[in-house]
Write a protein that holds these residues in place. Structure first.
Motif, PDB file in Angstrom:
ATOM      1  N   MET B   1       0.834  -1.203   0.000  1.00  0.00           N
ATOM      2  CA  MET B   1       0.000   0.000   0.000  1.00  0.00           C
ATOM      3  C   MET B   1       0.870   1.255   0.000  1.00  0.00           C
ATOM      4  O   MET B   1       1.960   1.265   0.521  1.00  0.00           O
ATOM      5  N   ARG B   2       0.303   2.269  -0.607  1.00  0.00           N
ATOM      6  CA  ARG B   2       1.029   3.524  -0.726  1.00  0.00           C
ATOM      7  C   ARG B   2       0.876   4.369   0.544  1.00  0.00           C
ATOM      8  O   ARG B   2      -0.221   4.467   1.081  1.00  0.00           O
ATOM      9  N   HIS B   3       1.966   4.945   0.985  1.00  0.00           N
ATOM     10  CA  HIS B   3       1.918   5.782   2.181  1.00  0.00           C
ATOM     11  C   HIS B   3       2.543   7.142   1.918  1.00  0.00           C
ATOM     12  O   HIS B   3       3.540   7.244   1.218  1.00  0.00           O
ATOM     13  N   THR B   4       1.931   8.153   2.488  1.00  0.00           N
ATOM     14  CA  THR B   4       2.493   9.492   2.408  1.00  0.00           C
ATOM     15  C   THR B   4       3.043   9.830   3.784  1.00  0.00           C
ATOM     16  O   THR B   4       2.319   9.789   4.780  1.00  0.00           O
ATOM     17  N   ASN B  29      11.345   1.695  -0.870  1.00  0.00           N
ATOM     18  CA  ASN B  29      11.038   2.460  -2.087  1.00  0.00           C
ATOM     19  C   ASN B  29      10.802   3.923  -1.778  1.00  0.00           C
ATOM     20  O   ASN B  29      10.204   4.249  -0.764  1.00  0.00           O
ATOM     21  N   GLU B  31       8.780   6.709  -3.930  1.00  0.00           N
ATOM     22  CA  GLU B  31       8.074   6.981  -5.184  1.00  0.00           C
ATOM     23  C   GLU B  31       8.174   8.442  -5.545  1.00  0.00           C
ATOM     24  O   GLU B  31       8.285   8.801  -6.708  1.00  0.00           O
ATOM     25  N   MET B  49       6.534   9.813  -0.668  1.00  0.00           N
ATOM     26  CA  MET B  49       5.572   8.745  -0.887  1.00  0.00           C
ATOM     27  C   MET B  49       6.339   7.449  -1.053  1.00  0.00           C
ATOM     28  O   MET B  49       7.347   7.398  -1.746  1.00  0.00           O
ATOM     29  N   THR B  50       5.853   6.443  -0.367  1.00  0.00           N
ATOM     30  CA  THR B  50       6.536   5.158  -0.396  1.00  0.00           C
ATOM     31  C   THR B  50       5.483   4.064  -0.405  1.00  0.00           C
ATOM     32  O   THR B  50       4.299   4.340  -0.227  1.00  0.00           O
ATOM     33  N   SER B  51       5.909   2.846  -0.634  1.00  0.00           N
ATOM     34  CA  SER B  51       4.932   1.767  -0.591  1.00  0.00           C
ATOM     35  C   SER B  51       5.545   0.575   0.117  1.00  0.00           C
ATOM     36  O   SER B  51       6.767   0.415   0.155  1.00  0.00           O
ATOM     37  N   ASP B  53       4.216  -3.086   2.907  1.00  0.00           N
ATOM     38  CA  ASP B  53       3.204  -3.536   3.857  1.00  0.00           C
ATOM     39  C   ASP B  53       3.403  -2.794   5.185  1.00  0.00           C
ATOM     40  O   ASP B  53       4.368  -2.053   5.354  1.00  0.00           O
ATOM     41  N   VAL B  57       6.440  -0.203   6.412  1.00  0.00           N
ATOM     42  CA  VAL B  57       6.201   1.224   6.638  1.00  0.00           C
ATOM     43  C   VAL B  57       6.488   1.589   8.091  1.00  0.00           C
ATOM     44  O   VAL B  57       7.023   2.663   8.381  1.00  0.00           O
ATOM     45  N   THR B  77      -1.048   8.992   5.965  1.00  0.00           N
ATOM     46  CA  THR B  77      -1.942   8.249   5.080  1.00  0.00           C
ATOM     47  C   THR B  77      -3.302   7.981   5.716  1.00  0.00           C
ATOM     48  O   THR B  77      -4.335   8.076   5.067  1.00  0.00           O
TER      49      THR B  77
END
Lengths: 566, 159
Positions: B1-4, B29, B31, B49-51, B53, B57, B77
């Motif tokens: 999932m993407r996280h800010t 990562n 992004e 922004m990263t992704s 689980d 994170v 997020t």
């Protein structure tokens, strides 16, 4: 009154109670060395390779329980420290490393002996600094020592351009370091302590799993109190050895890849694992999904990143181990739920089970009357030093045999490069340890391969009258890699045979040290006795059974119950 | 999932490489990443922004927090927040497609910021998804060049 940057640095060292620095000079730090020459408060130990300076400072720090200091020049001097810094980082050892740098005006010009050491060491220091203005020098040094010794300790590097050392500055009055961005958590959350203690009371088969954090936070008394109060068996990581008395009936020795059978079995069967200042490293856990599969996990660590990194934790406690364990001991002392006798009675079946495992597969080796077994040498060292020596090791089989067979009863008596696994650590570490403890017996348990990685330090040991004893377990192999090749690569001994080796006895003599050799088991004791009675550096060359292996062994990636036994 | 993730940090030399080095060294990562000064002198705010689980994170936020120059790390997020990114897009604008380009720009409340003989440069601002939608619609017409900022984000004030 203004003083030079170099003078300010020396004043800072005095302020930080540093009396010994391990270093090697060069062009970029020549101003500093000029000051050191005039100082009567600072002992400078001139090593023969900069890597050794850092390992020595590392061991010095471990013995005194405070910060060790290394000082080197720019360029190659700085890059040579990287291995030592990375080792201290992985083992959480507080050191401050000063590196020289080219003058600020030349930085970025690819000047002679210029290297971006701050960039290079960024991932292997707790923090690092380049001091560009002499006004920042003193606050930076104070901050560096503060960072190195507080929280989860670690190495801090300060890069010092040559002109900054020569520039003039007013020495600011000392004041406590306060950092907005850095506030380690020392005190545990009382709610978590209560939860953990109640969980411990519910457990039938608890295991204490202690690591280097217990030693770093000087929590050996607290952990011993807890274990004995509740009769909880204790297993230790390599870094945790000495954190709990190794000869105590509750001690199970090391766990993991070369851990004892009973430690690994106990962890595999326990219903509660209490991790204290340990980080669930892959050498400890083996295959992660098979690690402590039936256990709930309590984890005490000062570093939140260590918690639930490799293994999901049920009750995390972010705190200094000493504070957390003391809080737990107090909780038990005050709680009506805890009755020492009941608890100990409840523990009996579990302790009996562990005793059964101990009887089934004790730590052992095949004894031999013709060939010297390395384990026998370590046992003899233990016996003849009364278990009271400071032991350093190189890395490989020598390290594991030392860890298994020298039963450490006290903290800060075992120095090894645990996380990074640096061959060449042990000898400079022994010198560092001896400088910190002049009256102790210091022995480097070494292999014939790894001792050669920093053998040049014989000169340092001689120069500073460090009567360090080196016990080479000589099998003419890079033994640990050979063991893997024997077990998993069909005995294809690629590049692990040391066909050309020095005569270590003659080598010792060449440096003015003493060389002794044992080739038969009955020569071991006389050699050790003579070495211990000699007030000089001694190399003991033990010609051991060449293909002896380290057992038990959990093959990499396997569950820790899948041990290869003797 | 993407996280800010929003990071408040001290604007010290090398701080950005401490952050990017942490990500590359530990195999996390990134992004997108954007950083600029805050109201308080010496402090910067970084939005990345990263992704990954939840365990990854969690490690990312803890590891970021462990950096000495970092003051505060917030994974926003899960909160109510606004995010914006901006793109400059040079798109082919010949006589037959000009109207279409303008129309799409208009729909996305973008602006034409540069006009050439055969191309328009468009500025479009919005959430990452909105900017992407605009890019997707312009692509068939012929995008010649595109420059995008990283996402910046801010939590909404509690009502």
């Amino acid at each position: 009154m203004k003083i030079t940057g170099a003078q300010a640095l020396l004043k800072c060292l005095e302020e930080q109670k540093v009396d010994t620095v391990f270093g090697f000079p060069g062009g970029a730090v020549i101003d500093l060395y000029d000051e050191i020459l005039q100082s009567d408060k600072l002992t400078h130990v001139l090593v023969r390779h900069e890597q050794a300076a850092v390992h020595a400072a590392d061991a010095y720090a471990r013995v005194i329980g405070d910060v060790g200091v290394a000082l080197v020049t720019s360029g190659p001097g700085a890059t040579n420290t990287v291995t030592g810094i990375a080792s201290a980082y992985l083992d959480s050892i507080p050191i401050v490393v000063f590196t020289g740098q080219v003058p600020t005006g030349l930085i970025g010009n690819d000047a002679f002996q210029e290297v971006d050491i701050v960039g290079i060491t960024r991932p292997c220091t707790k923090h690092n600094y380049l001091v560009k203005d002499v006004k920042d020098l003193v606050p930076t040094i104070r901050e560096a020592f503060y960072l190195a010794r507080t929280g989860r300790p670690g190495p801090v590097l300060i890069d010092l351009p040559k002109d900054v050392m020569a520039a003039m500055v007013n020495f600011p009055a000392p004041k406590p370091v306060k950092m907005r961005t850095y506030q380690p958590t020392y005190k545990p959350h009382p709610g978590q302590i209560e939860k953990a203690c109640k969980k411990i009371l519910q457990a039938k088969r608890p295991v204490l799993y202690i690591g280097g954090g217990v030693i770093a936070s000087k929590a050996h008394e607290e952990v011993t109190e807890l274990a004995r109060k509740l009769d909880i068996p204790v297993t230790m990581t390599l870094m945790g050895l000495g954190g709990f008395p190794g000869t105590d009936p509750l001690a199970m020795g090391m766990l993991g890849m070369h851990g004892t059978y009973y430690s690994n079995m106990a962890v595999a069967r326990c219903d509660l694992l209490i991790g204290v200042g340990a980080r669930f490293d892959d050498r400890v856990t083996g295959r992660i999904d098979a690690f402590a599969p039936h256990a709930e996990i309590i984890h005490i660590d000062i570093d939140p990143t260590s918690i639930s990194k490799n293994v999901e934790v049920d009750i995390p406690i972010v705190a200094d181990c000493k504070h957390a364990l003391a809080a737990m001991n107090t909780w038990f002392d005050r709680s009506d739920l805890f009755n020492e006798e009941d608890e100990k009675e409840k523990r009996q079946p579990w302790l009996e089970q562990i005793d059964e495992w101990k009887a089934e597969h004790p730590l052992s080796y095949a004894k031999d009357t013709n060939k010297i077994k390395p384990q026998f040498v370590v046992e003899k060292l233990h016996e003849l030093t009364g278990g009271d020596a400071i032991i350093t090791t190189e890395v490989g089989q020598n390290q594991m045999w030392a860890a298994q067979f020298y039963h450490f009863n006290h903290p800060r008596a075992f120095m090894t490069s645990g996380g990074l696994g640096v061959m060449g650590y042990g000898f400079p570490a022994a010198i560092g340890a001896q400088m910190a403890a002049r009256d102790r017996t210091v022995i480097d348990i070494a292999g014939d391969g790894s001792i050669q990685m920093n053998i040049q330090e014989l000169a340092t040991a001689k120069q500073y009258n460090c009567p360090v004893k080196i016990a080479i377990l000589n099998n003419n192999y890079l033994g640990m890699v050979r063991q893997w090749q024997e077990l998993f690569y069909d005995k294809r001994y690629s590049a692990t045979t040391l066909d050309v080796a020095p005569d270590f006895v003659l080598l010792a003599e060449a440096y003015g040290a003493v060389g002794l050799r044992a080739t038969k088991p009955d020569e071991v004791e006389p050699v050790i006795k003579e070495a211990l009675a000699t007030d000089n550096v001694v190399i003991m060359d033990f010609v051991i059974d060449r293909e002896e292996g380290v057992y038990p062994m959990v093959p990499a990636g396997k569950a820790t119950t899948e041990m290869l036994l003797v | 999932m993407r996280h800010t993730i929003s990071v408040l940090l001290q604007n010290k030399p090398g701080v950005l490489s401490r952050i990017t080095g942490l990500f590359s060294g530990r195999g996390f990562n990134i992004e997108s990443l954007s950083v600029a000064q805050t109201l308080e002198p010496g402090l910067s705010c970084l939005t990345l922004m990263t992704s990954g689980d939840s365990q990854i994170v969690e490690q990312i936020t803890k590891q970021l927090h462990k950096l000495i120059d970092v003051i505060k790390v917030t994974d926003i997020t899960e909160t109510d927040y606004v995010e914006r990114e901006m793109a400059l897009i040079r798109v082919k604008a010949e006589s037959t497609t000009r109207a279409e380009v303008l129309r799409i720009t208009d729909i996305f409340r973008g602006r034409v910021v540069d006009v050439g003989a055969k191309s328009y440069a468009i500025e479009v601002t919005g959430s990452c998804g909105k900017v992407q939608a605009c890019v997707d619609l312009l692509r068939p017409i012929g995008i010649q060049e595109i420059v995008r900022t990283g996402t910046i984000a801010m939590t909404r004030s509690t009502k």
